[in-house]
Design a protein around this motif. Structure first.
Motif, PDB file in Angstrom:
ATOM      1  N   UNK A 160       0.509  -1.289   0.189  1.00  0.00           N
ATOM      2  CA  UNK A 160       0.417   0.322  -0.098  1.00  0.00           C
ATOM      3  C   UNK A 160       0.924   1.290   0.634  1.00  0.00           C
ATOM      4  N   UNK A 161       2.233   0.935   0.466  1.00  0.00           N
ATOM      5  CA  UNK A 161       2.814   2.252   0.132  1.00  0.00           C
ATOM      6  C   UNK A 161       4.172   2.319  -0.121  1.00  0.00           C
ATOM      7  N   UNK A 162       4.805   2.882  -0.466  1.00  0.00           N
ATOM      8  CA  UNK A 162       6.668   3.250  -1.075  1.00  0.00           C
ATOM      9  C   UNK A 162       7.147   2.513   0.439  1.00  0.00           C
ATOM     10  N   UNK A 163       6.272   2.643   1.464  1.00  0.00           N
ATOM     11  CA  UNK A 163       7.547   2.315   3.178  1.00  0.00           C
ATOM     12  C   UNK A 163       7.764   0.722   2.883  1.00  0.00           C
ATOM     13  N   UNK A 167      10.467  -2.302   2.915  1.00  0.00           N
ATOM     14  CA  UNK A 167      10.407  -3.228   3.802  1.00  0.00           C
ATOM     15  C   UNK A 167      10.357  -4.451   3.487  1.00  0.00           C
ATOM     16  N   UNK A 168       9.701  -4.767   2.328  1.00  0.00           N
ATOM     17  CA  UNK A 168       9.953  -5.904   1.076  1.00  0.00           C
ATOM     18  C   UNK A 168      11.003  -6.641   0.742  1.00  0.00           C
ATOM     19  N   UNK A 289       4.086   2.214  13.600  1.00  0.00           N
ATOM     20  CA  UNK A 289       4.320   1.873  12.194  1.00  0.00           C
ATOM     21  C   UNK A 289       3.080   2.139  11.685  1.00  0.00           C
ATOM     22  N   UNK A 290       2.507   2.415  10.808  1.00  0.00           N
ATOM     23  CA  UNK A 290       1.617   1.758   9.752  1.00  0.00           C
ATOM     24  C   UNK A 290       1.744   1.801   8.302  1.00  0.00           C
ATOM     25  N   UNK A 291       0.204   1.241   7.631  1.00  0.00           N
ATOM     26  CA  UNK A 291       1.050   0.510   6.635  1.00  0.00           C
ATOM     27  C   UNK A 291       1.037   2.117   5.185  1.00  0.00           C
ATOM     28  N   UNK A 292       0.149   2.697   5.481  1.00  0.00           N
ATOM     29  CA  UNK A 292      -0.213   4.186   4.492  1.00  0.00           C
ATOM     30  C   UNK A 292      -1.011   5.187   5.685  1.00  0.00           C
ATOM     31  N   UNK A 312       6.806   5.588   8.877  1.00  0.00           N
ATOM     32  CA  UNK A 312       6.938   4.202   8.107  1.00  0.00           C
ATOM     33  C   UNK A 312       4.996   4.507   7.604  1.00  0.00           C
ATOM     34  N   UNK A 313       4.510   5.365   6.683  1.00  0.00           N
ATOM     35  CA  UNK A 313       3.036   5.156   6.515  1.00  0.00           C
ATOM     36  C   UNK A 313       2.516   6.417   6.613  1.00  0.00           C
ATOM     37  N   UNK A 314       2.753   7.268   7.616  1.00  0.00           N
ATOM     38  CA  UNK A 314       2.672   8.835   7.092  1.00  0.00           C
ATOM     39  C   UNK A 314       3.695   9.508   6.274  1.00  0.00           C
TER      40      UNK A 314
END
Length: 384
Positions: A160-163, A167-168, A289-292, A312-314
């Motif tokens: 869902x995000x570049x962050x 990580x992946x 941390x958030x996904x997005x 990450x996410x924000x």
């Protein structure tokens, strides 16, 4: 032979394994994302295999659901029911809302089907904030190892995000197999931008899950600082969550003498959430941390600037200095200063509100569904 109640699944070409149903009382952003996206995809039919202790209103939507367990803890072992069922589908997908269950990967290999995973964010060290050390350590190791295995075999990864993408990649996922599909906001976008009127008093809002990793205590501590400069500030905290965490937050509020400034609303309806987001002067996010952060995106759609930690996410959903302020992670004093800056400066607040709404207009569930559909269609085209 598949179960009689699932005979209708013969014509469905995508099976999605998701530990929690959108109707599950513990459902969060990952479940909302899946529900909103696949509801809007007409090029594919979906069967979602999940767990829930109650029935939701999803049966009126464009996808079907097979509840294999009432408790998500028993979800992995109940997937044995789907061994023969999975071979009737063109694509096997897993919505990794918590941890990989491995079963979907095994089934994809057993039947030589393409395997797509949806990863919202990686828990990592965040686990140690929520769980006892031995359990957190075991899950931390399991998450890393299972994702490394998925990196070897997944046909496609949607995040869902570049962050989360970064990580992946660190875990070994090939860059060309990772596609970023951000979330949208609200189901009826056209009604959100009408009648946005802010409260007549300084209102700070957090609406979301009340969990320890959300660090809502930092928000309350920040409010104690804000109160010294803005005495009439009000803070509303609402959402599903752990009763123990709620009690800890209420005790912190009492100890800081903020009972007249902080209000706990508990679980609220979608309509109430929208009303609070429209009235708020500032939306605050203090997660580890958030996904997005769908919550931050929804707040911006309602013309509410976001103040949060630079996590990450924000960093993906908030434009620092334009649609809100992101401060050093864990610095609740800086969090308070950012809130004060917005609350006391009407010109800044209105400008940020305008930019927030403009930024949010670039996102919609329809656009998310279009991108998601394009990627899974591409996978099926490659293997056909």
């Amino acid at each position: 032979m598949i179960p009689k109640e699932l005979e209708h699944a013969r014509n469905i070409n995508v099976i999605v394994f998701s530990p929690r149903s959108a109707s599950n009382s513990r459902a969060g952003g990952a479940e909302k994302y899946l529900h909103e996206v696949i509801t809007r995809i007409v090029k594919a039919k979906f069967l979602v295999v999940s767990s829930s202790e109650r029935e939701g209103d999803h049966k009126a939507t464009s996808y079907s659901e097979y509840i294999v367990s009432k408790n998500e803890l028993f979800f992995p072992m109940n997937l044995i029911k789907c061994v023969r069922l999975a071979k009737h589908f063109d694509l096997i997908t897993e919505n990794v809302s918590k941890f990989p269950t491995i079963w979907p990967l095994i089934l994809s290999k057993l039947y030589s089907k393409p395997f797509v995973i949806i990863v919202h964010h990686i828990h990592g060290k965040m686990l140690f904030r929520e769980l006892p050390l031995p359990i957190a350590l075991l899950l931390y190791i399991y998450e890393i190892l299972s994702l490394k295995i998925y990196a070897l075999f997944a046909t496609l990864v949607i995040t869902v995000s570049e962050s989360s993408r970064k990580e992946l990649i660190k875990l070994g996922f090939p860059q060309d197999r990772i596609k970023v599909v951000p979330p949208g906001h609200f189901s009826k976008r056209e009604t959100i931008f009408l009648d946005i009127s802010k409260a007549s008093y300084p209102l700070v809002v957090y609406v979301g899950r009340v969990k320890r990793y959300k660090r809502i205590g930092d928000l309350i501590k920040a409010i104690s600082i804000v109160k010294k400069v803005v005495p009439n500030v009000k803070c509303v905290i609402a959402g599903n969550g752990d009763s123990k965490v709620y009690e800890e937050l209420k005790e912190l509020t009492r100890s800081l003498g903020l009972n007249s400034n902080v209000e706990f609303r508990g679980p609220i309806s979608e309509e109430e959430k929208i009303r609070y987001l429209k009235k708020a002067w500032v939306y605050v996010m203090t997660s580890v941390k958030e996904g997005f952060s769908i919550g931050a995106l929804e707040a911006q759609a309602c013309g509410t600037p976001v103040v949060g930690y630079e996590i990450p996410g924000l960093v993906d959903s908030v434009k620092n200095g334009e649609t809100g302020f992101l401060v050093p992670d864990g610095d609740y004093v800086a969090l308070a200063e950012a809130m004060i800056r917005i609350l006391l400066n009407e010109e800044l607040r209105l400008e940020m509100a305008r930019k927030a709404m403009l930024s949010a207009s670039n996102y919609s569930w329809e656009l998310s569904a279009e991108k998601f559909s394009m990627h899974i269609t591409g996978v099926l085209s490659e293997v056909s």
